[in-house]
Motif scaffolding. Structure first.
Motif, mmCIF file in Angstrom:
data_model
loop_
_atom_site.group_PDB
_atom_site.id
_atom_site.type_symbol
_atom_site.label_atom_id
_atom_site.label_comp_id
_atom_site.label_asym_id
_atom_site.label_seq_id
_atom_site.Cartn_x
_atom_site.Cartn_y
_atom_site.Cartn_z
ATOM 1 N N ALA A 156 4.238 -1.771 -8.317
ATOM 2 C CA ALA A 156 5.175 -1.401 -9.381
ATOM 3 C C ALA A 156 5.911 -0.108 -9.052
ATOM 4 C CB ALA A 156 4.430 -1.266 -10.705
ATOM 5 N N HIS A 157 5.294 0.771 -8.279
ATOM 6 C CA HIS A 157 5.928 2.053 -7.975
ATOM 7 C C HIS A 157 7.205 1.885 -7.164
ATOM 8 C CE1 HIS A 157 6.010 6.205 -5.980
ATOM 9 N NE2 HIS A 157 6.297 6.381 -7.255
ATOM 10 N N PHE A 158 7.302 0.843 -6.351
ATOM 11 C CA PHE A 158 8.548 0.593 -5.630
ATOM 12 C C PHE A 158 9.697 0.385 -6.611
ATOM 13 C CE2 PHE A 158 5.447 -0.589 -2.392
ATOM 14 C CZ PHE A 158 5.997 -0.062 -1.237
ATOM 15 N N VAL A 159 9.422 -0.348 -7.676
ATOM 16 C CA VAL A 159 10.449 -0.615 -8.679
ATOM 17 C C VAL A 159 10.804 0.667 -9.423
ATOM 18 C CG1 VAL A 159 11.022 -2.010 -10.704
ATOM 19 C CG2 VAL A 159 9.620 -2.993 -8.868
ATOM 20 N N PRO A 167 -3.875 -9.445 -9.119
ATOM 21 C CA PRO A 167 -4.060 -8.203 -8.363
ATOM 22 C C PRO A 167 -5.431 -7.571 -8.570
ATOM 23 C CG PRO A 167 -1.914 -8.249 -9.429
ATOM 24 C CD PRO A 167 -2.677 -9.414 -9.972
ATOM 25 N N LYS A 168 -5.936 -6.990 -7.502
ATOM 26 C CA LYS A 168 -7.220 -6.297 -7.525
ATOM 27 C C LYS A 168 -6.988 -4.794 -7.338
ATOM 28 C CE LYS A 168 -9.988 -10.135 -5.630
ATOM 29 N NZ LYS A 168 -8.931 -11.140 -5.599
ATOM 30 N N GLY A 169 -7.893 -3.992 -7.880
ATOM 31 C CA GLY A 169 -7.839 -2.555 -7.678
ATOM 32 C C GLY A 169 -6.505 -1.968 -8.088
ATOM 33 N N SER A 170 -5.924 -1.181 -7.187
ATOM 34 C CA SER A 170 -4.663 -0.484 -7.487
ATOM 35 C C SER A 170 -3.435 -1.226 -6.978
ATOM 36 C CB SER A 170 -4.706 0.921 -6.867
ATOM 37 O OG SER A 170 -4.869 0.834 -5.450
ATOM 38 N N HIS A 171 -3.593 -2.477 -6.535
ATOM 39 C CA HIS A 171 -2.489 -3.188 -5.887
ATOM 40 C C HIS A 171 -1.270 -3.334 -6.799
ATOM 41 C CE1 HIS A 171 -5.301 -5.273 -2.742
ATOM 42 N NE2 HIS A 171 -5.279 -3.967 -2.637
ATOM 43 N N ALA A 172 -1.483 -3.691 -8.052
ATOM 44 C CA ALA A 172 -0.354 -3.872 -8.966
ATOM 45 C C ALA A 172 0.366 -2.551 -9.211
ATOM 46 C CB ALA A 172 -0.836 -4.476 -10.282
ATOM 47 N N GLU A 173 -0.398 -1.480 -9.371
ATOM 48 C CA GLU A 173 0.198 -0.162 -9.593
ATOM 49 C C GLU A 173 1.018 0.272 -8.383
ATOM 50 O OE1 GLU A 173 -1.292 4.463 -10.384
ATOM 51 O OE2 GLU A 173 -2.706 2.789 -10.527
ATOM 52 N N GLU A 191 0.819 -1.214 0.000
ATOM 53 C CA GLU A 191 0.000 0.000 0.000
ATOM 54 C C GLU A 191 0.853 1.263 0.000
ATOM 55 O OE1 GLU A 191 -2.545 -2.638 2.852
ATOM 56 O OE2 GLU A 191 -0.532 -2.679 1.986
ATOM 57 N N ALA A 192 2.044 1.209 0.599
ATOM 58 C CA ALA A 192 2.913 2.378 0.646
ATOM 59 C C ALA A 192 3.394 2.787 -0.740
ATOM 60 C CB ALA A 192 4.107 2.116 1.566
ATOM 61 N N GLY A 193 3.238 1.902 -1.717
ATOM 62 C CA GLY A 193 3.597 2.256 -3.087
ATOM 63 C C GLY A 193 2.723 3.346 -3.675
ATOM 64 N N ALA A 194 1.625 3.680 -3.025
ATOM 65 C CA ALA A 194 0.788 4.790 -3.481
ATOM 66 C C ALA A 194 1.437 6.140 -3.214
ATOM 67 C CB ALA A 194 -0.578 4.724 -2.793
ATOM 68 N N VAL A 195 2.491 6.168 -2.414
ATOM 69 C CA VAL A 195 3.137 7.423 -2.014
ATOM 70 C C VAL A 195 4.178 7.809 -3.067
ATOM 71 C CG1 VAL A 195 4.514 8.544 -0.231
ATOM 72 C CG2 VAL A 195 2.720 6.908 0.406
ATOM 73 N N ALA A 196 3.951 8.918 -3.724
ATOM 74 C CA ALA A 196 4.839 9.318 -4.828
ATOM 75 C C ALA A 196 6.248 9.607 -4.353
ATOM 76 C CB ALA A 196 4.256 10.549 -5.531
#
Length: 503
Positions: free
Chosen positions: A370-373, A361-367, A340-345
């Motif tokens: 991916a932001h960590f990467v 993945p459901k909802g925004s989980h994959a996004e 969930e912390a991946g939502a933090v820009a």
């Protein structure tokens, strides 16, 4: 002529060549690194009763242990019994240790005594991070129990133990700068137990024991949610419980008590707690805690939670994690956070994400993952409907939960870590972790029934080549059945799943 491979090896090695015959073991002498030799000697006694003698390096010995970087990749080894004795050569110290774990799986008992087959094994892991997690917050496990769990992990070539040290139900690690955390907030748990905590010396004892078995401890201080227990010790640091009408109704239907600010919470509901994100004293607290944990812990990682902050506005969550990932990084450790912390820009670059959503993945989980990467980090894969060991393996299993679904052994085995989050390169996956949450677990023996044999499936996913000839369900279910005698000898209370062809 080479024989077909039907040996009880889990995880399956990268390459196995087998020939006719066996090498008998009867009072074998062991030469090589004293620590590894001692561990092997003790394991042989426990498994077979054979009492081996440790002799000096260069002395005549039936089992020769050595390290040679030419033996393969990091953590790799060569195990060769095609000559007059048994030679295990590790590419490094960890590889040598893992070679001895494979030797123990090769042990065969016959009328003529204990022996090992004639083989040459060349092996190395697929993923660098191979983890198990033990939740000591929902139910507290003492030092000896944690050591037992480390042994369980190391025998299957896991190299990380994630300790979930804090949650709504209790705080489990002594912090000198904030002593009330353990004086007031450690005396309860979800299962009706008395709770407890690790002193710093006890935590160091766990760390040393793990290090001898090449297991890195990953401590987790869960933030900003899962912090109700902090409010028992320091009420000014934690908000009043956030309770929606839906959560109140759900907890009433399940007979779960509602949380009360400043009092022990023995329920299992989530999402109702948060530290006070806009108070500067909160960050003094977090800085002190993370600094002390980092100073204690030699490993490179510091897990800072980030999951299930249901009552925290997105803007507050982002403000918090932008700051706290940097506080964690300033300790010299690499932060890890739930996906969930991946939502933090603006989280700290290099922060590692731990994915616990569904394998699809459901909802925004994959996004979010991916932001960590994208920020220079990587992912640890723990899909809850495959890797969560607290999920029931069958609908009528007496322990465990079902919110992520029923997870039989085959489901635990048949998933691919690099395929969960679309569009990421394979190298973005640091590895996998299999968590054991303990809302229904009150002992290691009880935990064993949930963990085994499914943990063996995760061990193979983490270690073995993706496209190996034996990397199939049919092969695995036969091989894992052959480990039953060793598990019994080790006191593991494994479940005899009907999916496995137990001998």
């Amino acid at each position: 002529m080479a024989l077909p491979d039907s040996l009880p090896l889990v995880p399956h090695p990268a390459d196995v060549r087998r020939e006719e015959g066996v090498i008998p073991l009867d009072g074998a002498r062991i030469s090589g690194d004293a620590v590894v030799a001692g561990q092997l000697r003790d394991a042989l006694v426990a498994r077979t009763g054979i009492r081996s003698q440790i002799v000096g390096e260069g002395a005549d010995a039936e089992i020769v242990l050595s390290v040679d970087p030419a033996a393969g990749a990091a953590e790799g080894y060569v195990l060769d019994t095609l000559g007059d004795g048994i030679r295990i050569t590790g590419a490094d110290a960890a590889g040598l240790f893992y070679g001895t774990r494979t030797l123990l799986q090769l042990l065969q008992e016959s009328d003529a005594g204990w022996a090992v087959p004639r083989v040459r094994i060349e092996d190395a892991p697929r993923f660098a991070y191979r983890g198990m997690m033990l939740d000591v917050a929902r139910h507290f496990f003492g030092v000896e129990d944690v050591k037992t769990y480390i042994d369980r992990a190391a025998d299957l070539k896991f190299n990380h133990l994630h300790l979930h040290l804090t949650d709504d139900q209790g705080w489990r690690l002594e912090i000198d700068s904030w002593p009330l955390l353990t004086e007031r907030a450690a005396g309860s748990d979800t299962t009706g137990g008395e709770g407890g905590f690790f002193t710093k010396d006890q935590y160091r004892e766990i760390l040393a024991y793990a290090a001898e078995r090449h297991v890195t401890v990953v401590p987790e201080i869960d933030l900003p949610g899962h912090t109700h227990a902090v409010g028992i010790a320091y009420p000014d640091l934690v908000e009043e419980p956030w309770l929606s009408e839906q959560s109140i109704a759900e907890q009433a239907a399940l007979g779960i008590p509602l949380p009360v600010h400043g009092e022990y919470y023995r329920g299992a509901a989530v999402g109702h707690s948060s530290v006070r994100i806009h108070e500067e004293r909160t960050y003094d607290f977090i800085s002190d805690v993370l600094r002390e944990v980092a100073e204690l812990t030699p490993g490179p990682y510091l897990h800072i939670g980030g999951d299930e902050c249901l009552g925290t506005p997105a803007a507050d969550f982002a403000q918090f994690f932008e700051r706290v990932t940097r506080i964690a990084a300033d300790t010299g450790k690499t932060p890890i956070a739930w996906h969930e912390a991946g939502a933090v820009a603006g989280m700290a670059e290099g922060t590692i994400g731990q994915y616990w959503g569904s394998v699809e993945p459901k909802g925004s989980h994959a996004e979010e993952a991916a932001h960590f990467v994208e920020r220079g980090g990587a992912l640890i894969m723990s899909p809850s409907d495959r890797a969560y060991l607290d999920m029931k393996p069958t609908p009528d299993f007496p322990l465990g939960l079902v919110w992520a679904g029923i997870v039989p052994v085959r489901a635990a085995y048949e998933w691919e870590p690099t395929a969960v989050v679309p569009g990421l390169p394979a190298e973005a996956i640091l590895g996998i972790e299999a968590p054991l949450w303990t809302e229904t677990v009150t002992s290691i023996a009880a935990g064993d029934t949930l963990v085994f044999p499914r943990i063996a499936a995760h061990a193979e996913t983490a270690w073995s080549p993706k496209d190996g000839a034996e990397r199939t369900w049919d092969s695995f279910r036969t091989r894992v059945a052959g480990l039953a005698p060793a598990w019994e000898a080790s006191g593991i209370e494994f479940s005899r799943s009907e999916e496995i062809a137990w001998a």
